[in-house]
Structure formats: C-alpha cells, structure tokens
Design a protein around this motif. Structure first.
Motif, PDB file in Angstrom:
ATOM      1  N   UNK A  56      12.605   5.866   1.802  1.00  0.00           N
ATOM      2  CA  UNK A  56      11.685   7.105   1.509  1.00  0.00           C
ATOM      3  C   UNK A  56      11.922   7.621   0.524  1.00  0.00           C
ATOM      4  N   UNK A  57      13.192   7.765   0.101  1.00  0.00           N
ATOM      5  CA  UNK A  57      13.510   8.246  -1.338  1.00  0.00           C
ATOM      6  C   UNK A  57      13.034   7.614  -2.374  1.00  0.00           C
ATOM      7  N   UNK A  58      13.217   6.253  -2.300  1.00  0.00           N
ATOM      8  CA  UNK A  58      12.781   5.427  -3.642  1.00  0.00           C
ATOM      9  C   UNK A  58      11.421   5.543  -3.521  1.00  0.00           C
ATOM     10  N   UNK A  59      10.521   5.435  -2.558  1.00  0.00           N
ATOM     11  CA  UNK A  59       9.324   5.470  -2.392  1.00  0.00           C
ATOM     12  C   UNK A  59       8.662   6.816  -3.158  1.00  0.00           C
ATOM     13  N   UNK A  79      -1.417   7.922  -4.811  1.00  0.00           N
ATOM     14  CA  UNK A  79      -2.097   6.534  -5.132  1.00  0.00           C
ATOM     15  C   UNK A  79      -0.987   5.603  -5.270  1.00  0.00           C
ATOM     16  N   UNK A  80      -0.044   6.073  -6.146  1.00  0.00           N
ATOM     17  CA  UNK A  80       1.021   4.958  -6.439  1.00  0.00           C
ATOM     18  C   UNK A  80       1.970   4.648  -5.221  1.00  0.00           C
ATOM     19  N   UNK A  81       2.037   5.906  -4.201  1.00  0.00           N
ATOM     20  CA  UNK A  81       3.061   5.381  -3.408  1.00  0.00           C
ATOM     21  C   UNK A  81       2.010   4.642  -2.206  1.00  0.00           C
ATOM     22  N   UNK A  82       0.907   4.963  -1.932  1.00  0.00           N
ATOM     23  CA  UNK A  82       0.381   4.056  -1.215  1.00  0.00           C
ATOM     24  C   UNK A  82       0.160   2.627  -1.529  1.00  0.00           C
ATOM     25  N   UNK A  83      -0.103   2.316  -3.121  1.00  0.00           N
ATOM     26  CA  UNK A  83      -0.035   0.838  -3.440  1.00  0.00           C
ATOM     27  C   UNK A  83       1.354   0.229  -3.614  1.00  0.00           C
ATOM     28  N   UNK A  84       2.292   1.246  -3.343  1.00  0.00           N
ATOM     29  CA  UNK A  84       3.765   0.643  -3.438  1.00  0.00           C
ATOM     30  C   UNK A  84       4.037   0.150  -1.925  1.00  0.00           C
ATOM     31  N   UNK A  85       3.644   1.225  -1.083  1.00  0.00           N
ATOM     32  CA  UNK A  85       3.476   0.621   0.551  1.00  0.00           C
ATOM     33  C   UNK A  85       2.861  -0.679   0.563  1.00  0.00           C
ATOM     34  N   UNK A  86       1.847  -0.878   0.002  1.00  0.00           N
ATOM     35  CA  UNK A  86       1.048  -2.145   0.261  1.00  0.00           C
ATOM     36  C   UNK A  86       1.114  -2.941  -0.669  1.00  0.00           C
ATOM     37  N   UNK A  87       2.265  -3.101  -1.360  1.00  0.00           N
ATOM     38  CA  UNK A  87       2.415  -3.957  -2.646  1.00  0.00           C
ATOM     39  C   UNK A  87       2.158  -5.430  -2.417  1.00  0.00           C
ATOM     40  N   UNK A 133      -0.455 -10.374  -3.983  1.00  0.00           N
ATOM     41  CA  UNK A 133      -1.082 -11.628  -3.386  1.00  0.00           C
ATOM     42  C   UNK A 133      -2.626 -11.587  -4.033  1.00  0.00           C
ATOM     43  N   UNK A 134      -3.269 -10.357  -4.002  1.00  0.00           N
ATOM     44  CA  UNK A 134      -4.380 -10.376  -4.611  1.00  0.00           C
ATOM     45  C   UNK A 134      -4.653 -10.696  -6.036  1.00  0.00           C
ATOM     46  N   UNK A 135      -3.557  -9.932  -6.802  1.00  0.00           N
ATOM     47  CA  UNK A 135      -3.677  -9.861  -8.298  1.00  0.00           C
ATOM     48  C   UNK A 135      -3.376 -11.590  -8.548  1.00  0.00           C
ATOM     49  N   UNK A 136      -2.486 -12.059  -7.775  1.00  0.00           N
ATOM     50  CA  UNK A 136      -2.283 -13.398  -8.094  1.00  0.00           C
ATOM     51  C   UNK A 136      -3.620 -14.298  -8.049  1.00  0.00           C
ATOM     52  N   UNK A 137      -4.364 -14.062  -6.836  1.00  0.00           N
ATOM     53  CA  UNK A 137      -5.611 -14.882  -6.794  1.00  0.00           C
ATOM     54  C   UNK A 137      -6.604 -14.387  -7.803  1.00  0.00           C
ATOM     55  N   UNK A 138      -6.571 -13.236  -8.157  1.00  0.00           N
ATOM     56  CA  UNK A 138      -7.292 -12.679  -9.242  1.00  0.00           C
ATOM     57  C   UNK A 138      -7.192 -13.368 -10.572  1.00  0.00           C
ATOM     58  N   UNK A 139      -5.869 -13.322 -10.729  1.00  0.00           N
ATOM     59  CA  UNK A 139      -5.332 -14.132 -12.119  1.00  0.00           C
ATOM     60  C   UNK A 139      -5.789 -15.593 -11.989  1.00  0.00           C
TER      61      UNK A 139
END
Length: 519
Positions: A174-177, A288-296, A301-307
């Motif tokens: 949690x500290x790193x997050x 927002x960045x913490x939520x995005x990191x939790x669901x990275x 995977x979506x970013x790879x599919x989008x690319x």
C-alpha cells in the motif's frame, strides 16, 4: 530557481511550549526510530524532525514523525535501514522536484482571474457557489479561525508524511501505491497549473471571501499564488483516506474513504484558498492514478489491444467492407471541408470543430472495427447512422439549416444519439461474447438506451455550461432543451430496438439453419 532558494527559511521555537514540543518530538523520534530500523534510521528520522521544523516553523510534522514511530514501536515492527533510507531519498527527491516545478511556473494575474471567474460561473450554473456562505457559517471566534488555519497550513503535510512513514513499515504494497499516486498527481498538477492558472477566492475581492490566514496575522508563503487548480491539499488527503480505507469493510470503509477528503475540502473553502471545484479536480488527479495502478493489468491489456487496432487501421479502411464504406464516406467530407476552406475561408465559424468531429468519428469507427474484429466488428447499422449523422451535421452547419429549419436540430439529435447508442450496443455485445455472458439481450437493450440518453443529457449540460462559462449561446431555452432530450431518447430507443430485433432474428435463424449475413 532563485525564487525557490529565497523561500527557504530558518525558524527557531517562538515560545516555550513550542520548544518543549520540538524537544519531545526529537527525543521520541530518535529513540523510537532507532529501535525500529537501527541507528541510521533513527538519525534520518531525527534529521527530518529538525529539518521540517527549521523550514516550516511548526511542530506538527515533528510530532507526526514521533507519533508514528511510537505506534510502530508498540506493534513491534522493524524496517531495514537501507530500505528506509532509499524510500526517504525517493520521496524527498520527488517532493523537491515538484516544488522546483511550482516555483518555475510563473502565472500572471489577468488570466488567473479570468479563469477564476469561469470557475465561479460554472459553480453558479449548478447553484453550488456557496464558498462565502460556508466561510461565514463555519468561522467565528478567533480560536475557531486559528483551528481552521492550523489544519490548512500545518496538518496537511503532517498527515501525508505520517501516512508515508506508517505505510512504509506497516504495509509496503500500500505504501508503494500511495507513493506512486502522490508522484503521479504532482506530475499531472504542474502542467495544469501552467496551462490553467486560477486565482483563489481570497484574491478576488468581489467575492467577499476573506483570507483567514492573513486576517489572523500569519503570512502566506506560496510558490505560485495562482495555482488554485488542482487543490492537492484536498487531493492528497482524499488519497490518504482512500488508501487507508482499502482493507476496511462496510460503513468504516466508506467513512475513511470519504471523510478526510471532505474534511480538507471544508478547510480550504473556509480559509478562502480554494473553490470546491478545485478540490474535486485535486481528488481526481490524486486518486485516479491509484485506481489505474490497482487495475493496471486489464488497462495494459486494453492498451495492447488498442495499439494493435491502431496498427490495423489501414487494413480495416481498405479491406473491411464496412470500414471502407466509412473511410470513403467520411473521407469525402474531409475533401469537402478542405476545398470549401480554400475557396471560401470564412464559410463557417465552426470549420475546426467540424474537421475534428469528422476525423474523430472516422477514427473511432475504424478503431472499434479493429478492436472487435473477432466478434464480427460493428454492424452496417452503426456505420450507416454514424456516417449519415456526420454528413447531416456538416451540411446543416454549412448551409445554416439549423437556423432555417427548426426541426433540423431535432433530427440531428435523434441521429447523433442513435449513433452513440448503436456503438454502445455493439461494444456491449462484443464484451458479452468475449466473457461468454449469459445475460439476455434485454439487459443490453436497457443499458445501451441508458448510455445513449446519458450521452444526450451530457451534451445538453455541455451546451448549457458553454453558454454560462464561455458565452457560446448554444442553448435556446428550457423548451428547446426538453425537445432535444425527447429527440435523444427517441433515437436511443429506436436504434436499440432495431439492433435487438436484428439479434433475435439472427438467433432464430441459427436455430433453424445457416446464419444469414450480418448487417
């Protein structure tokens, strides 16, 4: 950089009680943190205690460091001195870089005041400009005002530093997050401050909002007076509550997740330093960045599919029948807009908006076709309604049909929401196929319609706020807005019903024989 060095201060205790608090904090810190991580850790923590007081001139941070040390000592926790030193160096370097960035961003009063007026207009549009009322309600005798000022000026960083020191020993994941989200929010805040300076309420005399810190005889020390958005006071405290709420459940989770951020929002409003909108933006850029990191994992995977879909755009536009249809149809609009611009440069005030709209529509259609190719891509209905709506909007704007034909605006509202709803239906269908969902198409119908109508409502809100904040005169009164929403709803329901009927027809055909070609 010189401004940053000029802001460095050297404070000594100003009265005996402050001196006692500092000496107590130093003694407890040295003893506790030495037991927790050895002599190097104790030395670092003690240096932080003294350094924070010398720079800020208040014992809040030293007392927070000492209190966290006592809690760790009581729980019997330890930390390797090397890891503690490394994390202290990372956090300190990040904070100094952020401070240097804030000092490097120099904002001018005029644009900051204009942007502040826009924020006030935005809040008034929702009937939520209540900062002055809140300040008058929650201030009173000088001890009350001093308490608010203390929370604003000193409790903020004490809480953040205390949370970092607690988590680095008690819960490293949690500290790193938390640490990474703090860094990401600072990186997001700097360009916002540079591109959109905002004067705080206390610097807009016409608002009648006092600067309670100055009124109490305490000077302000700001890297940038016009950096109201985002409020990292609210954002970082809201992030702290969110992080500490993660292992909790029930009402305790909700209280810890929401309470600290709302409390700090009241503090920054009462002291005259922020609008509530600043706090909202601060919470978004921090959590927002913490939520995005939790669901990275799913995001990556979506970013790879989008690319992959982006790389396939030329193939989709040339080989896929539906993609080729949209590329040729909307490509024709690009040619039309380009030629019209050359022949008659002032033929419309909305040329840039129309050019962007055509490009965005084509890009989204081709990307979606590539993303969901395994599920059959988008239907002809979706491509067709999107292309027709885009052509209608461009020609209607160019030919001034919106002003000449009252019903034309309602027709484009119908088609625009139908296109959005159709895209939502297709995406929901593709997701259902990928996840092997057994939910009936009826559920997809209601969800797609709700998404379409929500998009229509969002557009009306955008137009209304554009009128209020930027004086765009896009809305034509409440009756016009009501008729727009009726057209939006009709478009959403009509296309969703058509797609639902088509899916039922295909399902029945599958049961009786070979599947007919997909429209």
């Amino acid at each position: 950089m010189q401004r940053m060095f000029d802001a460095l201060a050297f404070h000594l205790p100003s009265h005996p009680l402050e001196a006692v608090a500092l000496l107590l904090a130093v003694a407890v810190t040295a003893a506790a943190w030495t037991r927790i991580g050895g002599a190097p850790t104790g030395l670092l923590a003690t240096a932080g205690t003294l350094g924070s007081f010398i720079q800020i001139g208040h014992p809040a941070i030293p007392l927070a460091i000492a209190a966290v040390g006592l809690l760790h000592l009581h729980a019997g926790r330890t930390i390797p001195p090397g890891r503690f030193a490394r994390e202290v160096a990372i956090v300190l370097a990040g904070y100094l870089a952020y401070e240097a960035g804030r000092f490097a961003v120099v904002s001018e009063p005029a644009p900051a005041i204009r942007n502040a007026e826009r924020i006030v207009d935005l809040e008034r549009a929702f009937g939520l400009f209540r900062e002055r009322d809140i300040q008058q309600l929650l201030t009173g005798p000088s001890p009350v005002v001093d308490a608010w000022n203390l929370l604003y000026s000193h409790a903020f960083l004490a809480v953040v530093i205390g949370a970092l020191l607690w988590l680095v020993v008690a819960d490293p994941p949690r500290y790193r997050l938390y640490r990474n989200a703090l860094g990401a929010s600072a990186a997001i805040a700097l360009p916002l401050i540079a591109l959109f300076p905002v004067a705080p309420p206390r610097l807009i005399p016409a608002l009648g909002i006092d600067d309670t810190v100055i009124s109490a005889g305490n000077p302000h020390h700001f890297a940038n007076e016009y950096a109201a958005i985002p409020s990292l006071h609210v954002g970082w405290i809201a992030l702290t509550g969110w992080i500490f709420a993660l292992p909790l459940r029930g009402w305790q989770r909700r209280l810890v997740m929401v309470g600290p951020g709302l409390g700090m929002l009241l503090v920054v409003i009462v002291t005259g330093n922020h609008y509530w909108f600043d706090g909202l933006v601060g919470a978004v850029v921090s959590i927002g960045p913490a939520v995005a990191s939790q669901h990275s994992a799913p995001l990556l995977r979506f970013a790879r599919e989008l690319a992959a879909a982006a790389r396939s755009l030329p193939s989709v536009a040339c080989r896929d029948p539906r993609g080729r249809f949209s590329a040729l149809s909307l490509g024709g609009l690009f040619i039309y807009l380009g030629l019209a611009r050359v022949v008659n440069p002032g033929f419309t005030d909305f040329w840039g908006y129309l050019f962007f709209q055509v490009g965005a529509t084509l890009l989204l259609l081709l990307l979606a076709e590539g993303l969901f190719a395994r599920e059959g891509g988008l239907s002809w209905y979706t491509h067709g309604i999107a292309v027709i709506c885009t052509w209608a909007d461009v020609l209607g704007t160019d030919g001034d049909l919106y002003a000449r034909i009252d019903e034309y605006d309602k027709l484009t509202h119908f088609m625009g929401t139908a296109a959005f709803t159709a895209a939502a239906w297709e995406i929901l269908r593709a997701v259902a196929l990928r996840t092997r969902s057994t939910r009936p198409p009826r559920d997809r119908f209601f969800l797609a319609v709700a998404i379409g109508i929500a998009a229509g409502i969002g557009w009306e809100v955008y137009e209304y706020l554009g009128d209020v904040v930027f004086q765009t005169t896009r809305t034509q009164g409440r009756w016009d807005t009501f008729n727009d929403l009726v057209s939006d709803s009709a478009g959403a329901i009509a296309i969703a019903a058509l797609l639902w009927w088509q899916e039922r027809r295909v399902a029945l055909a599958l049961q009786s024989g070979p599947m007919p070609p997909r429209p």
